[in-house]
Scaffold this motif. Sequence first.
Motif, PDB file in Angstrom:
ATOM      1  N   ASP A 198       0.833  -1.206   0.000  1.00 32.54           N
ATOM      2  CA  ASP A 198       0.000   0.000   0.000  1.00 32.54           C
ATOM      3  C   ASP A 198       0.867   1.256   0.000  1.00 32.54           C
ATOM      4  O   ASP A 198       0.608   2.209  -0.736  1.00 32.54           O
ATOM      5  N   MET A 199       1.913   1.235   0.841  1.00 26.43           N
ATOM      6  CA  MET A 199       2.796   2.400   0.914  1.00 26.43           C
ATOM      7  C   MET A 199       3.465   2.659  -0.424  1.00 26.43           C
ATOM      8  O   MET A 199       3.606   3.816  -0.845  1.00 26.43           O
ATOM      9  N   SER A 200       3.882   1.611  -1.117  1.00 28.82           N
ATOM     10  CA  SER A 200       4.514   1.773  -2.433  1.00 28.82           C
ATOM     11  C   SER A 200       3.535   2.409  -3.418  1.00 28.82           C
ATOM     12  O   SER A 200       3.897   3.322  -4.173  1.00 28.82           O
ATOM     13  N   ALA A 201       2.303   1.934  -3.403  1.00 24.70           N
ATOM     14  CA  ALA A 201       1.289   2.502  -4.307  1.00 24.70           C
ATOM     15  C   ALA A 201       1.032   3.970  -3.964  1.00 24.70           C
ATOM     16  O   ALA A 201       0.937   4.821  -4.852  1.00 24.70           O
ATOM     17  N   PHE A 202       0.928   4.256  -2.669  1.00 27.92           N
ATOM     18  CA  PHE A 202       0.688   5.643  -2.255  1.00 27.92           C
ATOM     19  C   PHE A 202       1.865   6.539  -2.612  1.00 27.92           C
ATOM     20  O   PHE A 202       1.690   7.695  -3.001  1.00 27.92           O
ATOM     21  N   GLU A 203       3.080   6.025  -2.493  1.00 24.70           N
ATOM     22  CA  GLU A 203       4.270   6.807  -2.829  1.00 24.70           C
ATOM     23  C   GLU A 203       4.305   7.103  -4.330  1.00 24.70           C
ATOM     24  O   GLU A 203       4.617   8.217  -4.745  1.00 24.70           O
ATOM     25  N   ARG A 204       3.972   6.096  -5.155  1.00 25.11           N
ATOM     26  CA  ARG A 204       3.921   6.331  -6.604  1.00 25.11           C
ATOM     27  C   ARG A 204       2.881   7.402  -6.925  1.00 25.11           C
ATOM     28  O   ARG A 204       3.122   8.290  -7.747  1.00 25.11           O
ATOM     29  N   GLU A 205       1.721   7.302  -6.281  1.00 25.59           N
ATOM     30  CA  GLU A 205       0.671   8.299  -6.505  1.00 25.59           C
ATOM     31  C   GLU A 205       1.133   9.682  -6.057  1.00 25.59           C
ATOM     32  O   GLU A 205       0.905  10.672  -6.737  1.00 25.59           O
TER      33      GLU A 205
END
Length: 111
Positions: free
Chosen positions: A44-51
Amino acid sequence: MVVWFEGISGQASLGRIAKGGNATEGLTDRLLSAEREAGFHERDMSAFERERIDLEHRVNRMEAELESLRKRRLEAYARWWNARDDRDRARHVCRRIRRKIDKMRRRANGA
């Protein structure tokens, strides 16, 4: 509300695990569960960071575009102001020439 660390530090929890079966087996299960949950959060953190990075780039582009538009707006106003000044000067010259013409006509008719 359940606290994420509930049961980890309490003696009663460890005692129950030891009485109910192999203590290391119960702790191993809890460890695997906690690691699995940590992995979900990591994804989730990786997805949020990309966003967040994508949005940061978009904001930077929009801010640059906004700055460019503000500059163009000021330039357009400056051109309008200069044209207005030129128009006012031309009207002033027209008034002076009309007065001169009217004055010359009056002299010509009066003489």
